[in-house]
Design a protein around this motif. Structure first.
Motif, short mmCIF file in Angstrom:
data_model
loop_
_atom_site.label_atom_id
_atom_site.label_comp_id
_atom_site.label_asym_id
_atom_site.label_seq_id
_atom_site.Cartn_x
_atom_site.Cartn_y
_atom_site.Cartn_z
N SER A 75 0.79 -1.23 0.00
CA SER A 75 0.00 0.00 0.00
C SER A 75 0.82 1.28 0.00
N THR A 76 1.88 1.34 0.81
CA THR A 76 2.57 2.62 1.01
C THR A 76 4.07 2.56 0.81
N ILE A 77 4.69 1.41 0.94
CA ILE A 77 6.14 1.30 0.87
C ILE A 77 6.66 1.74 -0.50
N ARG A 78 7.76 2.49 -0.52
CA ARG A 78 8.39 2.82 -1.80
C ARG A 78 9.09 1.58 -2.35
N LEU A 79 9.04 1.43 -3.66
CA LEU A 79 9.65 0.28 -4.33
C LEU A 79 10.47 0.76 -5.51
N GLY A 80 11.55 0.07 -5.79
CA GLY A 80 12.38 0.52 -6.90
C GLY A 80 13.46 -0.46 -7.26
N SER A 81 14.36 0.02 -8.07
CA SER A 81 15.44 -0.81 -8.59
C SER A 81 16.75 -0.48 -7.88
N GLY A 82 17.43 -1.52 -7.51
CA GLY A 82 18.75 -1.32 -6.92
C GLY A 82 19.77 -2.25 -7.54
N GLY A 83 19.97 -2.20 -8.85
CA GLY A 83 19.36 -1.22 -9.72
C GLY A 83 19.05 -1.81 -11.07
N ILE A 84 18.58 -0.92 -11.93
CA ILE A 84 18.49 -1.21 -13.37
C ILE A 84 19.87 -0.98 -13.97
N MET A 85 20.38 -1.97 -14.70
CA MET A 85 21.68 -1.83 -15.35
C MET A 85 21.45 -1.15 -16.71
N LEU A 86 21.54 0.15 -16.70
CA LEU A 86 21.05 0.95 -17.82
C LEU A 86 21.71 0.61 -19.15
N PRO A 87 23.01 0.28 -19.21
CA PRO A 87 23.58 -0.07 -20.52
C PRO A 87 22.96 -1.30 -21.17
N ASN A 88 22.17 -2.08 -20.41
CA ASN A 88 21.47 -3.22 -21.00
C ASN A 88 20.22 -2.81 -21.77
N HIS A 89 19.81 -1.53 -21.66
CA HIS A 89 18.50 -1.11 -22.15
C HIS A 89 18.58 0.23 -22.87
N ALA A 90 17.57 0.49 -23.71
CA ALA A 90 17.39 1.82 -24.26
C ALA A 90 16.78 2.72 -23.18
N MET A 124 26.04 -11.32 -21.56
CA MET A 124 26.02 -10.01 -22.20
C MET A 124 25.79 -10.14 -23.70
N ARG A 125 26.47 -11.10 -24.32
CA ARG A 125 26.29 -11.29 -25.77
C ARG A 125 24.87 -11.78 -26.07
N ALA A 126 24.34 -12.65 -25.21
CA ALA A 126 22.98 -13.15 -25.41
C ALA A 126 21.96 -12.02 -25.31
N MET A 127 22.28 -10.99 -24.52
CA MET A 127 21.38 -9.85 -24.37
C MET A 127 21.59 -8.80 -25.46
N ARG A 128 22.52 -9.07 -26.39
CA ARG A 128 22.84 -8.14 -27.48
C ARG A 128 23.43 -6.83 -26.96
N ARG A 129 24.12 -6.93 -25.82
CA ARG A 129 24.71 -5.72 -25.25
C ARG A 129 26.01 -5.40 -25.96
N ASP A 130 26.16 -4.17 -26.40
CA ASP A 130 27.39 -3.66 -27.00
C ASP A 130 28.46 -3.58 -25.92
N PRO A 131 29.65 -4.17 -26.13
CA PRO A 131 30.69 -4.12 -25.10
C PRO A 131 31.08 -2.70 -24.67
N SER A 132 30.85 -1.72 -25.55
CA SER A 132 31.21 -0.35 -25.20
C SER A 132 30.05 0.44 -24.61
N SER A 133 28.92 -0.23 -24.36
CA SER A 133 27.72 0.50 -23.94
C SER A 133 27.90 1.19 -22.59
N ALA A 134 28.75 0.62 -21.72
CA ALA A 134 28.97 1.25 -20.41
C ALA A 134 29.59 2.64 -20.55
N ASP A 135 30.31 2.86 -21.65
CA ASP A 135 30.95 4.17 -21.85
C ASP A 135 29.91 5.27 -22.04
N ARG A 136 28.70 4.90 -22.46
CA ARG A 136 27.64 5.88 -22.71
C ARG A 136 26.76 6.13 -21.49
#
Length: 338
Positions: A75-90, A124-136
């Motif tokens: 009902s009230t508790i805050r919920l979130g990501s700890g964390g979303i690995m952003l370079p895996n996603h647009a 990482m390759r199975a997820m189609r992640r670009d190896p350089s994506s962390a740089d962005r």
């Protein structure tokens, strides 16, 4: 002189959504609901879930889906990501996911962001992640922030839902990079000291020293990860800790040795080797004991880490033990009992 951090730190929970021996992912999700409901009753600030992939013992791979499931049953508790690995996603996709969550559950959703893969190189390759994506990563954070504020940095593209929800962002990390980025962007900083303790003090000091105020945050805000096993007796807590530590070591060995089974005596022998000690050192910041012992450890840890909030991984393997640890810790530190 006593620091203001030692008084009574805010408490939150990092739920690793473990699939323990004999359990299924479905039972793990029900355990996550039970844990969040307990956190809600006992005065915790938030519950976060981490994005991991190709790990047989962790069920939080579809992090935003799990957040929505738990939000619908609390009902009230805050919920979130700890964390979303952003370079895996647009960034747009994450803005839409968390914009949807914030629209469904207004005022309850957090978005913690990391740049690690949350997996191994093959995954990482199975997820189609670009190896350089962390740089962005820095640019991706700004792009995501623009979508959520309704001030898109990409002409002609808006997040729907998402625009104008202003879901609060947090930078997660275990290195100086994350600390410097959080300071430069004026965002809260969460350090993963529950499993990567090495640079905690240096990173927090840098973050506080270099922090620049932003529209989201006027002054530095630090969340530090810590493990907790609270039980009615010291012996019971220590026994749970020994089981947890062995399970951690087994998980690391299994990554290289496949499905081989190792009895407790072999795990204990491995813990005496340099390799075993290195794995065990991941649990350096762990409070184990009775409620009073856990309270003393956590207040001292918050002071030393200069943390405004502690995010706790209640590490007991059995859900009943984790729920007891949640309640005992809150009673001792927050003065909340049910």
């Amino acid at each position: 002189m006593t620091s203001s951090f030692a008084a009574r730190p805010r408490l939150s929970i990092l739920d690793l959504a473990p699939i323990t021996p004999g359990q299924t992912a479905a039972s793990s999700f029900e355990n996550s609901v039970a844990l969040a409901r307990a956190a809600e009753r006992h005065g915790y600030e938030r519950v976060w879930y981490a994005e991991h992939h190709n790990m047989a013992t962790i069920a939080s791979s579809a992090t935003s889906v799990l957040i929505g499931y738990v939000a619908g049953r609390t009902s009230t508790i805050r919920l979130g990501s700890g964390g979303i690995m952003l370079p895996n996603h647009a960034p747009l996709a994450i803005a839409e996911q968390f914009g949807t969550l914030a629209t469904m559950y207004p005022g309850r959703i957090d978005l913690g962001l990391g740049r690690a893969p949350g997996s191994d190189q093959v995954t990482m390759r199975a997820m189609r992640r670009d190896p350089s994506s962390a740089d962005r990563f820095p640019d991706d954070v700004l792009e995501l922030q623009g979508y959520l504020s309704g001030e898109s940095r990409v002409p002609g593209v808006q997040a729907t839902p998402g625009a104008g929800t202003d879901v609060p962002l947090y930078i997660l990390g275990s290195s100086m990079f994350g600390a410097r980025l959080a300071a430069a962007f004026g965002l809260p900083y969460a350090f993963a000291s529950h499993f990567s303790p090495g640079l905690l003090h240096q990173a927090v000091a840098l973050y506080r020293r270099e922090f620049t105020p932003s529209a989201q945050l006027a002054s530095p805000y630090v969340i530090a990860g810590v493990n907790v096993i609270a039980a009615a007796s010291t012996d019971a807590a220590q026994l749970q800790f020994e089981r947890t530590r062995r399970n951690l070591v087994r998980g690391f060995i299994a990554r290289s040795a496949g499905d081989a089974q190792y009895p407790d005596d072999q795990i204990d022998a491995f813990l005496t080797t340099p390799e075993g000690a290195q794995i065990a050192s991941m649990l350096r910041y762990t409070a184990v004991g009775t409620p009073d012992q856990v309270r003393d450890y956590l207040t001292s840890f918050a002071d030393e880490a200069q943390a405004d909030e502690l995010i706790i991984a209640h590490q007991s393997m059995q859900i009943d033990d984790r729920l007891e640890s949640v309640a005992l810790t809150a009673g001792a530190v927050l003065g909340v009992s049910v």
